[in-house]
Structure formats: C-alpha cells, structure tokens
Design an enzyme around this catalytic site. Structure first.
Site, PDB file in Angstrom:
ATOM      1  N   ARG A   1     -60.140  31.211  10.186  1.00 38.58           N
ATOM      2  CA  ARG A   1     -59.780  30.119   9.276  1.00 38.58           C
ATOM      3  C   ARG A   1     -58.284  29.790   9.330  1.00 38.58           C
ATOM      4  NH1 ARG A   1     -63.648  29.944   4.151  1.00 38.58           N
ATOM      5  NH2 ARG A   1     -65.506  30.891   5.027  1.00 38.58           N
TER       6      ARG A   1
ATOM      7  N   ARG B   1     -46.004  41.441  -1.218  1.00 40.07           N
ATOM      8  CA  ARG B   1     -46.059  39.982  -1.278  1.00 40.07           C
ATOM      9  C   ARG B   1     -44.653  39.428  -1.192  1.00 40.07           C
ATOM     10  NH1 ARG B   1     -46.660  34.956  -2.925  1.00 40.07           N
ATOM     11  NH2 ARG B   1     -46.044  34.272  -5.012  1.00 40.07           N
TER      12      ARG B   1
ATOM     13  N   SER C   1     -37.545  29.313  -6.359  1.00 40.48           N
ATOM     14  CA  SER C   1     -37.336  28.060  -5.620  1.00 40.48           C
ATOM     15  C   SER C   1     -36.997  26.899  -6.543  1.00 40.48           C
ATOM     16  CB  SER C   1     -38.582  27.713  -4.806  1.00 40.48           C
ATOM     17  OG  SER C   1     -39.703  27.556  -5.661  1.00 40.48           O
ATOM     18  N   ASP C   2     -37.402  27.010  -7.821  1.00 41.73           N
ATOM     19  CA  ASP C   2     -37.104  25.974  -8.802  1.00 41.73           C
ATOM     20  C   ASP C   2     -37.193  26.599 -10.186  1.00 41.73           C
ATOM     21  OD1 ASP C   2     -40.036  24.888 -10.030  1.00 41.73           O
ATOM     22  OD2 ASP C   2     -40.119  25.941  -8.129  1.00 41.73           O
TER      23      ASP C   2
ATOM     24  N   GLY D   1     -42.860  35.697  -1.475  1.00 43.16           N
ATOM     25  CA  GLY D   1     -43.156  34.305  -1.773  1.00 43.16           C
ATOM     26  C   GLY D   1     -42.145  33.692  -2.711  1.00 43.16           C
ATOM     27  N   THR D   2     -42.486  32.522  -3.193  1.00 42.22           N
ATOM     28  CA  THR D   2     -41.607  31.798  -4.111  1.00 42.22           C
ATOM     29  C   THR D   2     -42.199  31.801  -5.513  1.00 42.22           C
ATOM     30  OG1 THR D   2     -42.672  29.704  -3.555  1.00 42.22           O
ATOM     31  CG2 THR D   2     -40.695  30.309  -2.300  1.00 42.22           C
TER      32      THR D   2
ATOM     33  N   HIS E   1     -63.548  37.458   6.837  1.00 42.05           N
ATOM     34  CA  HIS E   1     -62.342  36.632   6.765  1.00 42.05           C
ATOM     35  C   HIS E   1     -61.215  37.097   7.688  1.00 42.05           C
ATOM     36  CE1 HIS E   1     -64.472  36.520   2.840  1.00 42.05           C
ATOM     37  NE2 HIS E   1     -64.363  35.222   3.049  1.00 42.05           N
TER      38      HIS E   1
END
Length: 237
Positions: free
Chosen positions: A44, A88, A204-205, A90-91, A5
């Site tokens: 990928r 990591r 984010s929410d 992220g949201t 990968h």
C-alpha cells in the site's frame, strides 16, 4: 512471513523502528540519515527501510495518519516482526502558552478522545505512557544537542478538523503541551505487546496563537528532531 499490511521478510526490521506518519518522509530519513539503507516493505506504498546508524541497525517506516493506522502497523511490527522499540517522529500543534513553533516535545504521556485504549483495557481508563528508558534517552540526546526539549503530556486527537475549538482551552488548562494524532495509540499498542515506545515531536504550528513555521524552518526543525531520535535509537538501554 508477510502480514496483511507489511510484506517484509522475517529479520528485515531492526530492533528499533523510527516511525514518521508520511511514508515518503520515511524514504527521506533512510536516504539521508542511514547508511546502506534497503527498502524492506512497500505494501500500500507504506514504505519501510533498514540501514545503519553509527554502526547499529535501525529501521524507519511510515505509520499513516491517526491512531487506527498507527495501531495496525505498531501491532504487526511488535508482534509479527519482533520489533522491540518504536520511536514516533512527527509534527504537532502547540497548545500550551509555554510552547513555541520549532520546539521539540517529548511525549511522556498521551491523553486522547479515542476509545482504543479503553477497548484494550477492558473498558477502564489506561494511562498511555512512554517507556522510561526511551524517554530518558531522547531527553538526554536533546539536551546534549542544546535543544531544550519540552517534556510532558500531549493529546492524540481522532479529528484533525475538530468542530469544538473550546477543547483547546481545556487542554491548555490541564497542562497539555500539544495536539497530534498517533502517540496514544502507539503507547497502548506497546503496552499490550510488552514492548517500548516514545514520541519525539516538532511543533509545526500553534493552535491557540496561530503561529506557524516556514518550509525552511520545518526542515531545520526536522533535522533537530531526527538527531534526537537517532541518538536515542542507538543509546537507549
């Protein structure tokens, strides 16, 4: 040597890799926050880059969405490319009433409905925890930037569209700060490999209240999160 990968060469990755879910977000981070960034993998279209931040080598690579995808890339980075630390970035969706949109959450632990860590841990429950040194470095970086981070437990969900909304009330009752989809898998992979990981997340929410951020607010929150993650990447012991 390339893995199934990742097509990077040995030595292409730095000691520390930042991992957003979106590979295009990895490119944005490389182009805007790293100096002399070079693409090192694109199998990928899961893009990865290595560059310099404050004179130190730092890599960034997408993880994809969900625990299975994160687990594949984290395993290969830790075990085939000798990466020592993954952060990591992220949201997440807020769950706790004490969490608001744009808050930064640093995931000290990660509960989950996934069985992946039970599989790793012989069928027993495994406490998926961040590495303390990385946790401390991210908390220090956030507080130095006057960002007032929230530190605690998150929930790594296998489903984005959960058919049982009552689960969020249960999370709230147990002090879960937010829900996301990767941290528990990352922490399990790090523990299995004897490596280190932490998750730095932007709300984010809010799942319970329905509050959400605008595109501009998400961009500003993203910049705050990246400052925290990058400072931790170069200051963690």
């Amino acid at each position: 040597m390339a893995t199934p990968h990742i097509n990077a060469e040995p030595g292409d990755f730095a000691d520390t890799v930042l991992m957003p879910g979106d590979p295009l977000r990895a490119r944005v981070i490389a182009e805007n926050y790293l100096e002399d960034a070079k693409e090192v993998t694109n199998t990928r279209n899961m893009l990865g880059f290595t560059g310099q931040y404050r004179g130190q080598a730092v890599s960034v690579m997408g993880s994809g969405m969900g625990i299975p995808s994160m687990s594949i890339y984290a395993f290969e980075l830790f075990n085939q490319y000798q990466v020592e630390k993954i952060i990591r970035v992220g949201t997440c969706g807020g769950v706790s009433p004490d969490v608001a949109v744009r808050d930064i959450i640093i995931a000290m632990g990660a509960s989950t409905d996934s069985s992946v860590n039970r599989t790793r841990f012989g069928g027993y429950d495994f406490a998926a925890m961040a590495d303390y040194g990385l946790l401390e470095a991210t908390v220090t970086a956030a507080r130095t930037a006057a960002l007032n981070p929230r530190i605690g437990n998150v929930f790594s969900s296998e489903l984005f569209y959960n058919p049982k909304p009552a689960i969020f009330e249960m999370m709230k009752a147990h002090g879960i700060l937010a829900v996301e989809m990767e941290a528990a898998g990352l922490y399990g992979a790090a523990a299995e490999a004897g490596k280190r990981a932490v998750s730095v997340l932007t709300v984010s929410d809010h799942v319970v209240t329905g509050a959400s951020t605008s595109a501009d607010e998400r961009q500003n929150s993203f910049q705050d999160m990246m400052k925290v993650a990058l400072e931790a990447a170069v200051t963690a012991d």
